[in-house]
Design a protein around this motif. Structure first.
Motif, PDB file in Angstrom:
ATOM      1  N   GLN A   1       0.670  -1.015   0.352  1.00 27.52           N
ATOM      2  CA  GLN A   1       0.217   0.347   0.104  1.00 27.52           C
ATOM      3  C   GLN A   1       0.888   1.627   0.073  1.00 27.52           C
ATOM      4  N   VAL A   2       0.531   2.044  -0.610  1.00 21.69           N
ATOM      5  CA  VAL A   2       1.207   3.303  -0.433  1.00 21.69           C
ATOM      6  C   VAL A   2      -0.007   5.530  -0.156  1.00 21.69           C
ATOM      7  N   GLN A   3       0.255   5.390   0.490  1.00 21.12           N
ATOM      8  CA  GLN A   3      -0.306   6.945   0.718  1.00 21.12           C
ATOM      9  C   GLN A   3      -0.008   8.118  -0.325  1.00 21.12           C
ATOM     10  N   LEU A   4      -1.139   8.640  -0.721  1.00 17.56           N
ATOM     11  CA  LEU A   4      -0.849  10.030  -1.387  1.00 17.56           C
ATOM     12  C   LEU A   4      -1.217  10.793  -0.611  1.00 17.56           C
ATOM     13  N   VAL A   5      -0.694  12.137  -0.620  1.00 17.94           N
ATOM     14  CA  VAL A   5      -1.712  13.444   0.294  1.00 17.94           C
ATOM     15  C   VAL A   5      -1.213  14.573  -0.795  1.00 17.94           C
ATOM     16  N   GLU A   6      -2.045  15.474  -1.331  1.00 19.20           N
ATOM     17  CA  GLU A   6      -1.855  16.845  -2.078  1.00 19.20           C
ATOM     18  C   GLU A   6      -2.511  17.756  -1.260  1.00 19.20           C
ATOM     19  N   SER A   7      -1.249  18.459  -1.896  1.00 18.63           N
ATOM     20  CA  SER A   7      -1.975  20.032  -1.017  1.00 18.63           C
ATOM     21  C   SER A   7      -1.299  21.260  -1.831  1.00 18.63           C
ATOM     22  N   GLY A   8      -1.668  22.764  -1.933  1.00 23.51           N
ATOM     23  CA  GLY A   8      -1.511  23.261  -2.251  1.00 23.51           C
ATOM     24  C   GLY A   8      -2.453  23.842  -3.252  1.00 23.51           C
ATOM     25  N   VAL A  12      -6.687  31.276  -7.483  1.00 22.65           N
ATOM     26  CA  VAL A  12      -6.935  31.997  -8.246  1.00 22.65           C
ATOM     27  C   VAL A  12      -7.314  32.535  -9.334  1.00 22.65           C
ATOM     28  N   GLN A  13      -6.936  33.374  -9.934  1.00 30.28           N
ATOM     29  CA  GLN A  13      -7.410  34.272 -10.802  1.00 30.28           C
ATOM     30  C   GLN A  13      -6.832  33.915 -12.278  1.00 30.28           C
ATOM     31  N   ALA A  14      -7.909  34.031 -12.863  1.00 28.25           N
ATOM     32  CA  ALA A  14      -7.462  33.770 -14.714  1.00 28.25           C
ATOM     33  C   ALA A  14      -5.774  34.608 -14.856  1.00 28.25           C
ATOM     34  N   GLY A  15      -5.030  33.562 -15.179  1.00 28.72           N
ATOM     35  CA  GLY A  15      -3.543  34.040 -15.510  1.00 28.72           C
ATOM     36  C   GLY A  15      -2.910  33.273 -14.408  1.00 28.72           C
ATOM     37  N   GLY A  16      -3.339  33.068 -13.139  1.00 27.45           N
ATOM     38  CA  GLY A  16      -2.296  33.337 -12.258  1.00 27.45           C
ATOM     39  C   GLY A  16      -1.700  31.390 -12.110  1.00 27.45           C
ATOM     40  N   SER A  17      -0.803  32.007 -11.297  1.00 26.65           N
ATOM     41  CA  SER A  17      -0.521  30.071 -11.086  1.00 26.65           C
ATOM     42  C   SER A  17      -0.587  29.355  -9.788  1.00 26.65           C
ATOM     43  N   LEU A  18      -0.396  28.365  -9.659  1.00 24.94           N
ATOM     44  CA  LEU A  18      -0.431  27.315  -8.706  1.00 24.94           C
ATOM     45  C   LEU A  18       0.607  26.651  -8.236  1.00 24.94           C
ATOM     46  N   ARG A  19       0.753  25.658  -7.444  1.00 23.34           N
ATOM     47  CA  ARG A  19       1.684  24.486  -7.593  1.00 23.34           C
ATOM     48  C   ARG A  19       1.274  23.856  -6.161  1.00 23.34           C
ATOM     49  N   LEU A  20       1.227  22.399  -7.091  1.00 26.20           N
ATOM     50  CA  LEU A  20       0.573  21.497  -6.669  1.00 26.20           C
ATOM     51  C   LEU A  20       1.022  20.692  -5.828  1.00 26.20           C
ATOM     52  N   SER A  21       1.062  19.606  -4.180  1.00 23.70           N
ATOM     53  CA  SER A  21       2.189  19.090  -4.155  1.00 23.70           C
ATOM     54  C   SER A  21       1.317  17.392  -3.657  1.00 23.70           C
ATOM     55  N   CYS A  22       2.082  16.133  -3.603  1.00 17.40           N
ATOM     56  CA  CYS A  22       1.607  15.297  -3.224  1.00 17.40           C
ATOM     57  C   CYS A  22       3.076  14.514  -2.569  1.00 17.40           C
ATOM     58  N   VAL A  23       2.534  14.154  -1.266  1.00 16.36           N
ATOM     59  CA  VAL A  23       3.890  13.366  -0.833  1.00 16.36           C
ATOM     60  C   VAL A  23       3.031  12.041  -0.421  1.00 16.36           C
ATOM     61  N   ALA A  24       4.347  10.919  -1.655  1.00 20.05           N
ATOM     62  CA  ALA A  24       3.363   9.637  -0.887  1.00 20.05           C
ATOM     63  C   ALA A  24       4.709   9.114   0.240  1.00 20.05           C
ATOM     64  N   SER A  25       4.038   8.351   1.104  1.00 21.31           N
ATOM     65  CA  SER A  25       4.848   7.423   2.094  1.00 21.31           C
ATOM     66  C   SER A  25       5.841   6.498   1.636  1.00 21.31           C
ATOM     67  N   MET A  91     -11.366  19.691  -9.309  1.00 16.23           N
ATOM     68  CA  MET A  91     -10.840  18.982  -7.794  1.00 16.23           C
ATOM     69  C   MET A  91      -9.345  18.052  -8.593  1.00 16.23           C
ATOM     70  N   TYR A  92      -8.456  18.304  -8.033  1.00 18.51           N
ATOM     71  CA  TYR A  92      -6.809  17.337  -8.598  1.00 18.51           C
ATOM     72  C   TYR A  92      -6.433  16.721  -7.452  1.00 18.51           C
ATOM     73  N   PHE A  93      -6.276  15.380  -8.513  1.00 21.17           N
ATOM     74  CA  PHE A  93      -5.945  13.866  -7.248  1.00 21.17           C
ATOM     75  C   PHE A  93      -4.556  13.648  -8.068  1.00 21.17           C
ATOM     76  N   CYS A  94      -3.820  13.337  -7.165  1.00 19.69           N
ATOM     77  CA  CYS A  94      -2.495  12.449  -7.341  1.00 19.69           C
ATOM     78  C   CYS A  94      -2.300  11.246  -7.670  1.00 19.69           C
ATOM     79  N   GLN A 118      -6.818  12.324  -1.806  1.00 15.60           N
ATOM     80  CA  GLN A 118      -7.781  12.583  -1.481  1.00 15.60           C
ATOM     81  C   GLN A 118      -7.929  13.567  -2.224  1.00 15.60           C
ATOM     82  N   GLY A 119      -7.680  14.234  -2.545  1.00 12.98           N
ATOM     83  CA  GLY A 119      -7.781  15.862  -3.904  1.00 12.98           C
ATOM     84  C   GLY A 119      -7.928  16.377  -3.327  1.00 12.98           C
TER      85      GLY A 119
END
Length: 126
Positions: A1-8, A12-25, A91-94, A118-119
């Motif tokens: 088994q592996v656990q995945l936890v997203e964040s980030g 945001v307004q159109a044209g902006g940026s975000l960085r999503l992170s996914c920590v894996a066990s 909703m973004y999922f790893c 979990q997204g």
């Protein structure tokens, strides 16, 4: 088994940026990806990476705007999202898949993946 936890995620307004992170066990899986699901729509692939070789594949809708990258020392998978559009709202999922080798094809298929986080919600306003 592996656990995945997203964040980030966030708003945001159109044209902006975000960085999503996914920590894996543990990052022993060589294939990982980011997926998204908007309300009333099916889950779709955004980007995949074969970590052992760095080979990547992107959906056409995010090509040249999103970048998937791993940090193996931190067991973390990132999704850098630039030039965001309202249609990126979802909703973004790893995800990770256990059946993967350096010869595997990256086909942007949800069904290829068997471990999911979990997204994290991304909302882009116009």
């Amino acid at each position: 088994q592996v656990q995945l936890v997203e964040s980030g995620g966030g708003s945001v307004q159109a044209g902006g940026s975000l960085r999503l992170s996914c920590v894996a066990s543990r990052m022993i899986y060589t294939c990982m990806g980011w997926f998204r699901q908007a309300p009333g729509k099916e889950r779709e692939a955004v980007a995949e990476i074969l970590i052992a070789t760095g080979r990547r594949r992107y959906d056409d809708s995010v090509q040249d705007r999103f970048t998937i990258s791993p940090d193996k020392d931190k067991n973390t998978l990132y999704l850098q999202m630039n030039s965001l559009k309202p249609e990126d709202t979802a909703m973004y999922f790893c995800a990770a898949r256990s059946s993967c080798s350096i010869y595997s094809l990256l086909l942007l298929r949800v069904g290829d993946y068997n471990y999911w986080g979990q997204g994290t919600q991304v909302t882009v306003s116009s």
